[in-house]
Design an enzyme around this catalytic site. Sequence first.
Site, PDB file in Angstrom:
ATOM      1  N   HIS A   1      17.924 -48.525  78.141  1.00  0.00           N
ATOM      2  CA  HIS A   1      16.307 -49.408  78.636  1.00  0.00           C
ATOM      3  C   HIS A   1      16.026 -50.391  77.203  1.00  0.00           C
ATOM      4  CE1 HIS A   1      15.237 -46.222  81.366  1.00  0.00           C
ATOM      5  NE2 HIS A   1      14.784 -46.982  81.835  1.00  0.00           N
TER       6      HIS A   1
ATOM      7  N   GLU B   1      36.161 -57.947  98.924  1.00  0.00           N
ATOM      8  CA  GLU B   1      35.797 -56.874  97.564  1.00  0.00           C
ATOM      9  C   GLU B   1      37.264 -55.984  97.360  1.00  0.00           C
ATOM     10  OE1 GLU B   1      32.959 -55.158  95.640  1.00  0.00           O
ATOM     11  OE2 GLU B   1      32.218 -54.361  97.988  1.00  0.00           O
TER      12      GLU B   1
ATOM     13  N   ASP C   1      34.430 -55.710  91.792  1.00  0.00           N
ATOM     14  CA  ASP C   1      36.009 -55.192  92.768  1.00  0.00           C
ATOM     15  C   ASP C   1      37.093 -56.206  92.975  1.00  0.00           C
ATOM     16  OD1 ASP C   1      34.675 -52.256  92.133  1.00  0.00           O
ATOM     17  OD2 ASP C   1      32.869 -53.742  93.949  1.00  0.00           O
TER      18      ASP C   1
ATOM     19  N   CYS D   1      30.256 -63.432  94.223  1.00  0.00           N
ATOM     20  CA  CYS D   1      29.034 -62.824  93.360  1.00  0.00           C
ATOM     21  C   CYS D   1      29.354 -61.804  92.174  1.00  0.00           C
ATOM     22  CB  CYS D   1      28.135 -62.208  94.249  1.00  0.00           C
ATOM     23  SG  CYS D   1      28.439 -60.917  95.278  1.00  0.00           S
TER      24      CYS D   1
HETATM   25  C1  PEP Z   1      31.390 -57.150  92.841  1.00  0.00           C
HETATM   26  O1  PEP Z   1      31.823 -56.551  93.128  1.00  0.00           O
HETATM   27  O2  PEP Z   1      31.880 -58.077  92.567  1.00  0.00           O
HETATM   28  C2  PEP Z   1      29.677 -57.482  93.064  1.00  0.00           C
HETATM   29  C3  PEP Z   1      29.086 -57.975  93.132  1.00  0.00           C
HETATM   30  O3  PEP Z   1      29.328 -55.851  93.311  1.00  0.00           O
HETATM   31  P1  PEP Z   1      29.438 -54.489  92.580  1.00  0.00           P
HETATM   32  O4  PEP Z   1      29.761 -55.016  90.982  1.00  0.00           O
HETATM   33  O5  PEP Z   1      28.245 -54.162  92.368  1.00  0.00           O
HETATM   34  O6  PEP Z   1      30.233 -53.908  92.941  1.00  0.00           O
HETATM   35 MG    MG Z   2      31.486 -54.438  94.186  1.00  0.00          MG
END
Ligand code: PEP
Ligand code: MG
Length: 588
Positions: free
Chosen positions: A198, A438, A462, A509
């Site tokens: 936290h 991913e 990922d 992302c």
């Molecule tokens: C990713 O895999 O890049 C992603 C944005 O998802 P997460 O990090 O939540 O697996």
């Molecule tokens: Mg991911």
Amino acid sequence: MRTLGEILGDADNVVRGIPAAPGLYIGVAHRYAKEAVGARDGDADEPDVEIERFREALAKSKKELGKVFNLAKEKMGETRAAIFEAQLMVLDDAALVETIERRIREEGRRPEVVVESEINKYIEMMNLSTEAYMKERALDIEDIRNRIVRNLQKKRWESKITENVVVVAEHLTPADTILFSRRNVKGYVTDFGGLTSHAAIVARSLDIPAVVGAHGAAERTREGAEVIVDGFHGYLFVDPTDEQRAFFEDKVEKLERLKIELKELRDSPAETTDGKRVELLANVDVSGETALLVANGAEGVGLYRTEQIIEETGVFPEEDRQVEIYAELAARVYPNPITIRAFDLGGDKVRLFHHKEANPFLGLRGVRFLLDNRKLFKTQTRAVLRASVNRNVKYMIPMVSTIEEIRETKRLLAECRRELDEEGTPYDRDLPFGIMVEVPSAALMASDFAKEVDFLSVGTNDLIQYLMAVDRGNDAVYDLYMEFHPAVLRTLEHIVRTARPTNTSVSVCGEMAADPMATPFFVGIGMESLSVSPAAIPVIKNVIRHLSHEECRALTDECLALGAEYEVKEVVRKFYEEKIAKHTGENA
Ligand code: PEP
Ligand code: MG
């Protein structure tokens, strides 16, 4: 100017930890240690008297925690504050209270001892979990135990903290962190805790530099000692030398100037010097982060990780509760768009049901889990549709590896729409639907998959893990987790190039989108949209505004022709040092 490496040299006044929230601060340390609340056995009074004492302490603990809960809601939003609600629920657990009272009566012992023994059972159970998150939550329960015992002993929580200090502690409970946040704390350093502790989460939400997991920091730091916290790289300097202080003073000054410059960029577009526009969105893990993303000028939310709701509350929220959460977020960013990602459960994230899997990352994760648990998936899909009435919601699914998964989800979406129509419940009929790219199979099939959906969102975290066959959370193979590996770069370029003719939009992302070193590459391959943590938006925007699309294309071509990551890195680093370093906070 010397480099950080030279400043670190063989300095023996530095403690290294995990960089948990970016930023720098030079100031005075407050050594925070909670008075030990040992529950000693001793002569107990009459059971009725002891039970009354226990009830009073319980009521007092509830009152205290209720205050913390309200403060947390105000500071960090409803969802994030839910962890305190969960703590309050433990205090309301009738079975626990009954067991404690029965033992006080039957064993004639003092409540302190019984409370400790009963709550320790909870803690031991949670500590058995292999999930870091559950272990962190065990610490929360420890906090409740200590609170009741302290109230039984009628001790008060004294915080002698003055303003503008760096709190250095072995461990900080969620309540500590929230209460400190009222006192203008300028930095956090803890001996223990990971990125999900936290102290780390609160520090990131409040934009305060923090270092966690800095073993030995508390022991090394005296009350009032001068310290430097480097939340970018994860260092605590205790009693800095003149040279160290001068080095960081210079950095702090540049960072302050940069912050002012970046603020001025809030309403300017993320556009290259030759007019190429990149959409800059924010990733949101918790609702509290929306304040920062709005302040930093995000053009919307590119990724809302809904599994965080379950991580924080430990329960699967009901449909109405989900509608509330999603609609509130959508309203906060309106008219900008928000992309809600269906629960990405499994892998190293929360698991609602404890299937034993030898390889969870290759197992029942993301959309696989959802399609296997249709009821749960439908509840979420209906909630997202219901929250879309203002037409700024998009929906996407994680961990897609086959076209069947996309088609099956579309069938489920159609089923939910039909139901809502029958009920007369309004929703956005054009709700855009997309997938995370991913998994390597999805990347290779990008153009086929793109024809099925409205948008693609590349999850580099990922994608790199699955392309390189390297566990993203395993230190032992960390050096194989290569953002700039030619296979990663060529895959990213392949996705954008092959999806383009379908006119399906592509964004990225994963964390790589927030790495200023990677920005020129993304611009070069024509990535239209980047979604990064809210705090990273101004920096990335500033970098984009200092680049030309043309020079990025040239750099990209050069990188794509190379065969080794170190070769790519050399080229990228040179470009970075010449054109970017002066525009980022880290190298201010
Ligand atoms: C990713 O895999 O890049 C992603 C944005 O998802 P997460 O990090 O939540 O697996
Ligand atoms: Mg991911």
